[in-house]
Design an enzyme around this catalytic site. Structure first.
Site, mmCIF file in Angstrom:
data_model
loop_
_atom_site.group_PDB
_atom_site.id
_atom_site.type_symbol
_atom_site.label_atom_id
_atom_site.label_comp_id
_atom_site.label_asym_id
_atom_site.label_seq_id
_atom_site.Cartn_x
_atom_site.Cartn_y
_atom_site.Cartn_z
ATOM 1 C CE LYS A 22 -1.705 1.683 3.925
ATOM 2 N NZ LYS A 22 -1.349 3.353 4.298
ATOM 3 C CG ASN A 23 2.842 2.515 3.521
ATOM 4 O OD1 ASN A 23 1.252 2.837 3.308
ATOM 5 N ND2 ASN A 23 3.107 2.580 5.306
ATOM 6 C CG ASP A 308 3.461 1.376 9.582
ATOM 7 O OD1 ASP A 308 2.862 2.292 9.977
ATOM 8 O OD2 ASP A 308 2.908 1.518 8.523
ATOM 9 N NE ARG A 400 -6.637 4.677 5.506
ATOM 10 C CZ ARG A 400 -5.824 5.110 6.513
ATOM 11 N NH1 ARG A 400 -5.961 5.050 7.563
ATOM 12 N NH2 ARG A 400 -4.955 5.811 6.071
HETATM 13 C C1 UD1 Z 1 4.687 6.595 6.082
HETATM 14 C C2 UD1 Z 1 4.403 5.687 6.271
HETATM 15 C C3 UD1 Z 1 3.085 5.031 7.239
HETATM 16 C C4 UD1 Z 1 4.643 4.840 8.385
HETATM 17 C C5 UD1 Z 1 5.299 6.220 8.578
HETATM 18 C C6 UD1 Z 1 6.654 5.586 9.690
HETATM 19 C C7 UD1 Z 1 2.973 5.927 4.074
HETATM 20 C C8 UD1 Z 1 1.727 6.093 2.910
HETATM 21 N N1 UD1 Z 1 2.594 5.555 5.365
HETATM 22 O O1 UD1 Z 1 3.551 7.949 6.919
HETATM 23 O O2 UD1 Z 1 2.550 4.372 7.145
HETATM 24 O O3 UD1 Z 1 3.663 4.054 9.764
HETATM 25 O O4 UD1 Z 1 5.799 6.213 7.143
HETATM 26 O O5 UD1 Z 1 7.372 5.068 8.810
HETATM 27 O O6 UD1 Z 1 4.027 5.817 3.081
HETATM 28 N N2 UD1 Z 1 6.492 14.196 10.725
HETATM 29 C C9 UD1 Z 1 7.417 15.413 10.748
HETATM 30 N N3 UD1 Z 1 7.513 16.855 9.770
HETATM 31 C C10 UD1 Z 1 6.650 16.149 8.173
HETATM 32 C C11 UD1 Z 1 6.777 14.727 9.216
HETATM 33 C C12 UD1 Z 1 6.397 13.982 9.346
HETATM 34 O O7 UD1 Z 1 7.375 16.175 12.147
HETATM 35 O O8 UD1 Z 1 7.230 17.238 7.429
HETATM 36 C C13 UD1 Z 1 6.577 13.928 11.556
HETATM 37 C C14 UD1 Z 1 5.881 13.158 11.701
HETATM 38 O O9 UD1 Z 1 5.188 13.345 12.818
HETATM 39 C C15 UD1 Z 1 5.921 11.514 12.702
HETATM 40 C C16 UD1 Z 1 7.339 10.867 11.202
HETATM 41 O O10 UD1 Z 1 7.716 12.456 11.913
HETATM 42 O O11 UD1 Z 1 6.166 12.247 13.713
HETATM 43 C C17 UD1 Z 1 7.204 10.316 10.475
HETATM 44 O O12 UD1 Z 1 6.529 10.238 9.892
HETATM 45 P P1 UD1 Z 1 6.739 10.056 8.239
HETATM 46 O O13 UD1 Z 1 7.767 9.721 8.090
HETATM 47 O O14 UD1 Z 1 6.653 11.002 7.353
HETATM 48 O O15 UD1 Z 1 5.812 9.598 7.806
HETATM 49 P P2 UD1 Z 1 4.352 9.063 6.799
HETATM 50 O O16 UD1 Z 1 5.676 9.215 5.594
HETATM 51 O O17 UD1 Z 1 3.349 10.478 7.110
#
Ligand code: UD1
Length: 422
Positions: A22-23, A308, A400
């Protein structure tokens, strides 16, 4: 809303096929926006999040044809006619923010609503914004929307992320493929989904090196062309179904995907006394010596233990021999499954980012509530080993991220059924 009823106590035996990730697919689909030629994805998973991304891309003017029952997605962004990702779609799924980088790179302008998604923490977008600004974009937040502009195109830059964000890495890498000059992204995320995205972008003509390491280098090109790309196996689905026989007992072969997708997770299962062996087709998991052993787990970015899979691991450790400590370092609010597992008799104490799980002999079935995607599946897993019936309510989150969960589990002997709601 549908519910899932699991009656515990049956050992599992057989094979479970693992779908495309999915991701990965949610990052690969927006890559179509980078080119006016067709991009086709094979091995796509059939999930409601993929439908949401389809709607989003269609709302921008892209064409998405779902073929072979959703296994193949043939996309074309030849005629983009809208550069605004609307709140009504974006709020359903955080990964919608992955259209920002590609739209900006291709069209020089994008308006993207701030996303929603699972309620597992603040999940801001500062790293996406900082990265794209470093590439020369001007980004403003107005009325809940990010307004991004790069009228003269993006320019390569050296960017160092304060945290290896998966989504920000994907947005920055996609944007940099069409930027002028070279971009070096330091502290990049190393997840297999990033590697898969880079493979696809490379097949589209992008020049990228270093994927899977902490430094990714992108040499911008004038345009990208069409390609066909197979989506990598879903390591989270893989890990989830590896836990099923670990909880219920028996032996299951997960077909598709290997241990390299889940190094830290496989180590922890091994430490818990679960037998994990690679096979020609995938991975075999069995639990032959009764209850698992307690292990401590700390979630980390890849190659560490995936956040996850934390909820699913907690479901296993709830009935392990001894006390385990789970530490969540990625999302601040990701123990919502703990009180639900406690309704089934688990002994768990949560203090901030730590959960102490004292293994009990057996859980007891109960009505429980699914609060987010991975929490939902952890309750199903817990139900497989529990005494009696577990009714997991509000399973829309589950759809989802897991395709046909009840079919896949009942095929290996689990007693599980879906009850259709309104
Ligand atoms: C992706 C995955 C999700 C997984 C996560 C961590 C997808 C669609 N989803 O989510 O299933 O749990 O990686 O492995 O691929 N953060 C910030 N600022 C930002 C972006 C992120 O502070 O601009 C923080 C978030 O709040 C969180 C952490 O970084 O605490 C991890 O986020 P991130 O690695 O960006 O996860 P996603 O890409 O949202």
């Amino acid at each position: 809303m549908d519910s899932i009823i699991v009656t515990g106590g049956t050992e599992l035996k057989g094979q479970i096929p693992i779908a495309g990730a999915k991701n990965a697919c949610l990052a690969l689909m927006p890559a179509t926006l980078l080119s006016d030629e067709p991009l086709t994805l094979t091995n796509a998973p059939r999930l409601s999040d993929i439908k949401t991304m389809t709607l989003l891309l269609e709302s921008l003017g892209a064409e998405v044809r779902s073929m072979q029952e959703g296994r193949v997605l043939a996309m074309s962004s030849h005629d983009l006619n809208n550069l605004t990702a609307d709140y009504d779609i974006v709020r359903k799924m955080r990964a919608s923010n992955l259209v920002l980088g590609p739209l900006l790179a291709r069209a020089g302008h994008a308006v993207v609503s701030l996303p929603g998604g699972c309620a597992i923490g603040a999940r801001p977008m500062d790293l996406h914004i900082a990265g794209l600004e470093a590439l020369g974009a001007q980004i403003e937040l107005k009325d809940g929307y990010l307004h991004a502009d790069a009228p003269k195109g993006l320019k390569g830059a050296v960017i160092e992320q304060r945290f290896a964000s998966v989504g920000a890495t994907e947005n920055i890498v996609m944007a940099a493929t069409l930027a002028k000059g070279s971009t070096v992204l330091k502290n990049a995320a190393r997840e297999p989904e990033i590697v898969d995205l880079v493979k696809c972008l490379r097949a589209m003509g992008a020049q990228i090196a270093g994927e899977g390491t902490a430094t990714i280098e992108i040499q911008g090109v004038d345009r990208l062309h069409g390609a066909t790309h197979p989506v990598v196996a879903d390591r989270i689905e893989l890990g989830t179904y590896m836990i099923a026989p670990a909880i219920a007992g028996g032996e299951v072969e997960l077909v598709g995907g290997g241990m390299d997708l889940l190094p830290a997770f496989c180590e922890k299962l091994d430490a818990a006394g679960i037998v994990v062996t690679p096979t020609e087709k995938g991975i075999r998991v069995s639990r032959s010596n009764g209850r698992a052993k307690a292990v401590d787990v700390k979630t980390e970015v890849f190659p560490g233990f995936p956040t996850d899979l934390q909820a699913q691991m907690m479901a296993l450790l709830a009935t392990a021999k001894g006390t385990s400590v789970l530490e969540e370092t990625i999302f601040e609010n990701r123990f919502m499954h703990a009180p639900e597992l406690m309704r089934m008799g688990a002994d768990i104490e949560v203090h901030g980012g730590h959960a102490t799980v004292k293994g009990v002999e057996r859980l007891k079935g109960a009505p429980v509530m699914a609060t987010d995607l991975r929490a939902s599946v952890s309750l199903i897993l817990a139900g497989l080993g529990a005494e009696g019936e577990t009714m997991v309510n509000r399973v829309y989150h589950l759809d989802r991220g897991y395709e046909r969960v009840e079919e896949k589990l009942s095929a290996v002997g689990a007693r599980i059924e879906r009850v259709k709601g309104e």
